[in-house]
Design a protein around this motif. Structure first.
Motif, PDB file in Angstrom:
ATOM      1  N   GLN A 175      -5.874   0.447  -1.568  1.00  0.00           N
ATOM      2  CA  GLN A 175      -4.731   0.351  -2.476  1.00  0.00           C
ATOM      3  C   GLN A 175      -5.136  -0.113  -3.863  1.00  0.00           C
ATOM      4  O   GLN A 175      -4.548   0.292  -4.855  1.00  0.00           O
ATOM      5  CB  GLN A 175      -3.672  -0.587  -1.879  1.00  0.00           C
ATOM      6  CG  GLN A 175      -2.890   0.078  -0.756  1.00  0.00           C
ATOM      7  CD  GLN A 175      -1.915  -0.869  -0.077  1.00  0.00           C
ATOM      8  OE1 GLN A 175      -2.065  -2.084  -0.121  1.00  0.00           O
ATOM      9  NE2 GLN A 175      -0.907  -0.296   0.571  1.00  0.00           N
TER      10      GLN A 175
ATOM     11  N   THR B 202       6.110  13.901   3.352  1.00  0.00           N
ATOM     12  CA  THR B 202       4.979  13.077   2.908  1.00  0.00           C
ATOM     13  C   THR B 202       4.701  13.254   1.430  1.00  0.00           C
ATOM     14  O   THR B 202       3.720  12.715   0.918  1.00  0.00           O
ATOM     15  CB  THR B 202       3.711  13.418   3.700  1.00  0.00           C
ATOM     16  OG1 THR B 202       3.348  14.778   3.421  1.00  0.00           O
ATOM     17  CG2 THR B 202       3.914  13.239   5.188  1.00  0.00           C
TER      18      THR B 202
ATOM     19  N   CYS C  60      -3.326   1.698   9.427  1.00  0.00           N
ATOM     20  CA  CYS C  60      -2.713   1.182   8.199  1.00  0.00           C
ATOM     21  C   CYS C  60      -1.243   1.585   8.104  1.00  0.00           C
ATOM     22  O   CYS C  60      -0.641   1.513   7.023  1.00  0.00           O
ATOM     23  CB  CYS C  60      -3.491   1.667   6.974  1.00  0.00           C
ATOM     24  SG  CYS C  60      -5.160   0.981   6.906  1.00  0.00           S
ATOM     25  N   MET C  61      -0.690   2.006   9.227  1.00  0.00           N
ATOM     26  CA  MET C  61       0.755   2.237   9.363  1.00  0.00           C
ATOM     27  C   MET C  61       1.298   3.215   8.328  1.00  0.00           C
ATOM     28  O   MET C  61       2.396   3.043   7.802  1.00  0.00           O
ATOM     29  CB  MET C  61       1.506   0.891   9.254  1.00  0.00           C
ATOM     30  CG  MET C  61       0.990  -0.194  10.149  1.00  0.00           C
ATOM     31  SD  MET C  61       1.210   0.201  11.897  1.00  0.00           S
ATOM     32  CE  MET C  61       2.934  -0.169  12.072  1.00  0.00           C
ATOM     33  N   GLU C  62       0.530   4.248   8.053  1.00  0.00           N
ATOM     34  CA  GLU C  62       0.955   5.313   7.135  1.00  0.00           C
ATOM     35  C   GLU C  62       1.194   4.805   5.715  1.00  0.00           C
ATOM     36  O   GLU C  62       1.860   5.468   4.928  1.00  0.00           O
ATOM     37  CB  GLU C  62       2.251   6.004   7.642  1.00  0.00           C
ATOM     38  CG  GLU C  62       2.267   6.377   9.103  1.00  0.00           C
ATOM     39  CD  GLU C  62       1.177   7.346   9.485  1.00  0.00           C
ATOM     40  OE1 GLU C  62       0.961   8.331   8.752  1.00  0.00           O
ATOM     41  OE2 GLU C  62       0.517   7.118  10.522  1.00  0.00           O
ATOM     42  N   GLN C  63       0.653   3.622   5.407  1.00  0.00           N
ATOM     43  CA  GLN C  63       0.888   3.055   4.086  1.00  0.00           C
ATOM     44  C   GLN C  63      -0.016   3.632   3.019  1.00  0.00           C
ATOM     45  O   GLN C  63       0.218   3.443   1.829  1.00  0.00           O
ATOM     46  CB  GLN C  63       0.684   1.527   4.127  1.00  0.00           C
ATOM     47  CG  GLN C  63       1.698   0.790   4.980  1.00  0.00           C
ATOM     48  CD  GLN C  63       3.114   1.026   4.511  1.00  0.00           C
ATOM     49  OE1 GLN C  63       3.460   0.802   3.348  1.00  0.00           O
ATOM     50  NE2 GLN C  63       3.961   1.518   5.401  1.00  0.00           N
ATOM     51  N   LEU C  64      -1.081   4.334   3.458  1.00  0.00           N
ATOM     52  CA  LEU C  64      -2.043   4.874   2.497  1.00  0.00           C
ATOM     53  C   LEU C  64      -1.915   6.388   2.421  1.00  0.00           C
ATOM     54  O   LEU C  64      -1.782   7.064   3.440  1.00  0.00           O
ATOM     55  CB  LEU C  64      -3.471   4.520   2.932  1.00  0.00           C
ATOM     56  CG  LEU C  64      -3.790   3.029   3.061  1.00  0.00           C
ATOM     57  CD1 LEU C  64      -5.194   2.845   3.643  1.00  0.00           C
ATOM     58  CD2 LEU C  64      -3.685   2.342   1.712  1.00  0.00           C
ATOM     59  N   THR C  65      -1.983   6.927   1.200  1.00  0.00           N
ATOM     60  CA  THR C  65      -2.057   8.373   1.071  1.00  0.00           C
ATOM     61  C   THR C  65      -3.455   8.814   1.491  1.00  0.00           C
ATOM     62  O   THR C  65      -4.377   7.999   1.567  1.00  0.00           O
ATOM     63  CB  THR C  65      -1.802   8.806  -0.377  1.00  0.00           C
ATOM     64  OG1 THR C  65      -2.898   8.323  -1.183  1.00  0.00           O
ATOM     65  CG2 THR C  65      -0.494   8.257  -0.922  1.00  0.00           C
TER      66      THR C  65
ATOM     67  N   GLU D 128      -7.197  -1.534   3.883  1.00  0.00           N
ATOM     68  CA  GLU D 128      -5.942  -1.238   3.194  1.00  0.00           C
ATOM     69  C   GLU D 128      -5.976  -1.790   1.775  1.00  0.00           C
ATOM     70  O   GLU D 128      -5.576  -1.119   0.818  1.00  0.00           O
ATOM     71  CB  GLU D 128      -4.778  -1.866   3.975  1.00  0.00           C
ATOM     72  CG  GLU D 128      -3.427  -1.246   3.677  1.00  0.00           C
ATOM     73  CD  GLU D 128      -2.347  -1.721   4.644  1.00  0.00           C
ATOM     74  OE1 GLU D 128      -2.640  -1.932   5.838  1.00  0.00           O
ATOM     75  OE2 GLU D 128      -1.213  -1.854   4.183  1.00  0.00           O
TER      76      GLU D 128
ATOM     77  N   GLU E 118      -6.953  -4.508   7.478  1.00  0.00           N
ATOM     78  CA  GLU E 118      -6.298  -5.121   6.313  1.00  0.00           C
ATOM     79  C   GLU E 118      -7.210  -5.055   5.098  1.00  0.00           C
ATOM     80  O   GLU E 118      -6.741  -4.861   3.974  1.00  0.00           O
ATOM     81  CB  GLU E 118      -5.925  -6.573   6.630  1.00  0.00           C
ATOM     82  CG  GLU E 118      -4.724  -6.666   7.557  1.00  0.00           C
ATOM     83  CD  GLU E 118      -4.293  -8.102   7.824  1.00  0.00           C
ATOM     84  OE1 GLU E 118      -3.387  -8.297   8.664  1.00  0.00           O
ATOM     85  OE2 GLU E 118      -4.858  -9.023   7.212  1.00  0.00           O
TER      86      GLU E 118
END
Lengths: 306, 161
Positions: B140, A44, B99-104, B136, B133
Motif C-alpha cells: 500500500q 473490481t 490481504c482480504m482483497e484490500q490490494l489491487t 499489505e 500485514e
C-alpha cells in the motif's frame, strides 16, 4: 429494446415451450458466464484479475435475480434469451430495480410518518434499519441481498423465496396493512389488549396486529362493535358456543366470514388488506379447535379489562 | 480473447500458453524464455493455484503482469525461471486472499517485487513466510520504510533460503 419480462411473457403467449436442450442450456450458461466476467471486471474496477469464488457466486446470483432466471433451469421460456445481448437485458433489469427501490422508499416514508398509536422496540428498530436499506442496497452487483436487519415479525411472513428489494417491498406492504389496521383503533383500546396479550409487548418480539385482529374479528362475529377490542368473559362464552361443535373447516369458514364482516365495518377496501385479514384470521382455526377442548378460548379472544 | 473460452480447462491452458508465448518475446531480451513444456506446467499451476486459494479468474490471467514486473529482477535466472514464475503465481493468489482483497493486482505485484529484490535477495521462501500485514503495508505504501524489513529486522537465520 425489449425487457426480460416482456420476453418471458411473449414466450408464454406463444404457447408452452419444450424444455431447453442440453446444448441450449450450455449456450445460456455460457452467455451468463460471459456476463458474469464483465460484471466481475466492473465490480473490481478492473483492478483485480481474480476474485474469491464466493464473490463470483454472489455476483452471479445477482445477475440471475435481476434477469429473473435460474441458471440451471431448462425452462423453455428462456429460449428467447439465446443470442440476446445479456448486457442490455441486465441494464433493463437494473432500471426495473431502481423503480422498485423508489416505490419501496415511498412506502417506507409513508409508514414512518403514520405509525400506529402503539409500536414496540422491534418494530421501530426494523423501520429504522430499513431506512438505511435504500442507501446501502447494491442493485448493480448484489441485488439479491438485503443489507438491513428485519426483526419485527409479521402476522403473515414474507416468502423466503423473495430476495433483495422484492423481499423488502413485500415486507413493507404487509407492514403497511398491519399498521393501517392498528391505526383504526385508539391507543386506549390497544394498550390494555396488548398488555393482556403480553405484559412487555413493547420490549419483546411480538406481532401487534394478531391479537388486535383476533379480538376484532371475534367481536364482529357476534355483531358487536370492535372499537374497544375487549372481549369480556361472557362474550367469549358466546364465541365458545359458536365454535363448540364446528369442524376445523367450519371454524375456518366462520372466521373468514367474520373477517369479511370486520373489513366491511372498518371500511377496509384494499383487496390485499382484506385478504391479509382473512388469511390471518383463518390461521386461528387450528388453535381454536384445540383450545376449545382444553380450557376454552381465553388465550385467543382476550379480555383486556379485568 | 472471448471470455467464454475461459470456462473449460483445456481452453484455459491454451489461453495461458498464448499469453506466455507473447511474454517470451518481451523477456528474451533479459535472457528469460519458457519452453512449451514449461508453459504447459505453468498453465496447470495457474489452475491449481486458483483452486487452492478458492479464487476464480475471468479475462486475462495475472501471469503477464507478474512476468513484466519481475523479468528485470537481478535475482531471476533462466535456470530457475519457470519454477520461480510458478511460485510467484502461487504467492500472488495466496497474498491476494490473505490481504482480504484490500490490494489491487498492481499494488500487490509491486509490493512482492520490492520485497523480493530489496529485502529477500531473491528468496522465495522469505516471501512465502512474510507476515501478510507487512506485505499489505509494503504494497500500500510502495516502500519498506517503517516496516520490519527496512533495516533487515527479520531474522534471516529462521528462513530456509
Amino acid at each position: 429494446m425489449i425487457s426480460m419480462d416482456e420476453i418471458i411473457v411473449k414466450t408464454g403467449q406463444q404457447g408452452i415451450e419444450p424444455p431447453l436442450s442440453p446444448e441450449e442450456q450450455l449456450l445460456l450458461q455460457q452467455q451468463l458466464l460471459s456476463l458474469l466476467a464483465r460484471q466481475t471486471a466492473h465490480y473490481t474496477a478492473g483492478e483485480s484479475s481474480s476474485v474469491p469464488v464466493e464473490t463470483a457466486e454472489r455476483l452471479l446470483r445477482s445477475i440471475c435475480f435481476t434477469l429473473h432466471i435460474h441458471p440451471e433451469s431448462d425452462s423453455g421460456e428462456y429460449r428467447a434469451l439465446l443470442g440476446q445481448d445479456m448486457g442490455v437485458l441486465l441494464a433493463r433489469g437494473i432500471e426495473q430495480l431502481q423503480q422498485k427501490l423508489a416505490d419501496g422508499q415511498a412506502l417506507w416514508t409513508a409508514l414512518v410518518t403514520h405509525l400506529p398509536p402503539v409500536t414496540n422496540i422491534a418494530l421501530r428498530d426494523t423501520l429504522q434499519s430499513i431506512g438505511t436499506f435504500w442507501g446501502r442496497y447494491d442493485l448493480r452487483f448484489l441485488a439479491q441481498e438485503i443489507p438491513c436487519d428485519i426483526d419485527y415479525q409479521l402476522a403473515r411472513p414474507v416468502p423466503e423465496t423473495l430476495q433483495g428489494v422484492d423481499y423488502v417491498n413485500r415486507y413493507l406492504q404487509h407492514l403497511a396493512i398491519e399498521s393501517d389496521f392498528l391505526c383504526r383503533f385508539r391507543k386506549e383500546a390497544l394498550v390494555p389488549l396488548l398488555r393482556a396479550y403480553c405484559p412487555d409487548y413493547n420490549g419483546l418480539l411480538i406481532n401487534l396486529y394478531e391479537p388486535a385482529a383476533a379480538n376484532a374479528v371475534g367481536l364482529a362475529l357476534l355483531g358487536e362493535s370492535p372499537e374497544m377490542l375487549d372481549i369480556a368473559p361472557e362474550v367469549r362464552g358466546e364465541l365458545e358456543e359458536l365454535f363448540a361443535h364446528q369442524t376445523k373447516q367450519e371454524i375456518r369458514e366462520t372466521l373468514a366470514a367474520g373477517a369479511r364482516q370486520l373489513a366491511d365495518m372498518l371500511a377496509i377496501q384494499s383487496p390485499m388488506a382484506r385478504e391479509y385479514l382473512r388469511g390471518c384470521t383463518e390461521d386461528l382455526a387450528p388453535r381454536i379447535a384445540t383450545a376449545r377442548d382444553h380450557g376454552g378460548l381465553s388465550g385467543i379472544f382476550l379480555s383486556a379489562r379485568k | 480473447m472471448n471470455e467464454m473460452q475461459l470456462f473449460s480447462q483445456p481452453m484455459q491452458i491454451i489461453q495461458t500458453k498464448m499469453e506466455l508465448t507473447q511474454c517470451n518475446r518481451m523477456t528474451e531480451r533479459y535472457g528469460l524464455t519458457l519452453s512449451d513444456q514449461q508453459m504447459e506446467q505453468i498453465a496447470l499451476r495457474r489452475i491449481d493455484a486458483l483452486q487452492a486459494t478458492g479464487r476464480v479468474e475471468f479475462g486475462e490471467s495475472v501471469i503477464r503482469k507478474l512476468i513484466y514486473a519481475f523479468c528485470d529482477s537481478p535475482y531471476i535466472r533462466q535456470a530457475e525461471y519457470a519454477d520461480t514464475l510458478a511460485e510467484l503465481l502461487d504467492l500472488f493468489h495466496y497474498f491476494k486472499g490473505e490481504c482480504m482483497e484490500q490490494l489491487t493486482d498492481d499494488e500487490l505485484i509491486e509490493g512482492m517485487r520490492l520485497v523480493f529484490d530489496e529485502a529477500a535477495s531473491g528468496s522465495l521462501s522469505f516471501l512465502a513466510n512474510l507476515d501478510r500485514e507487512i506485505m499489505e503495508e509494503v504494497a500500500q505504501t510502495g516502500s519498506l520504510e517503517g516496516t520490519p524489513l527496512e533495516d533487515g529486522e527479520i531474522d534471516w537465520g529462521d528462513i530456509d533460503g
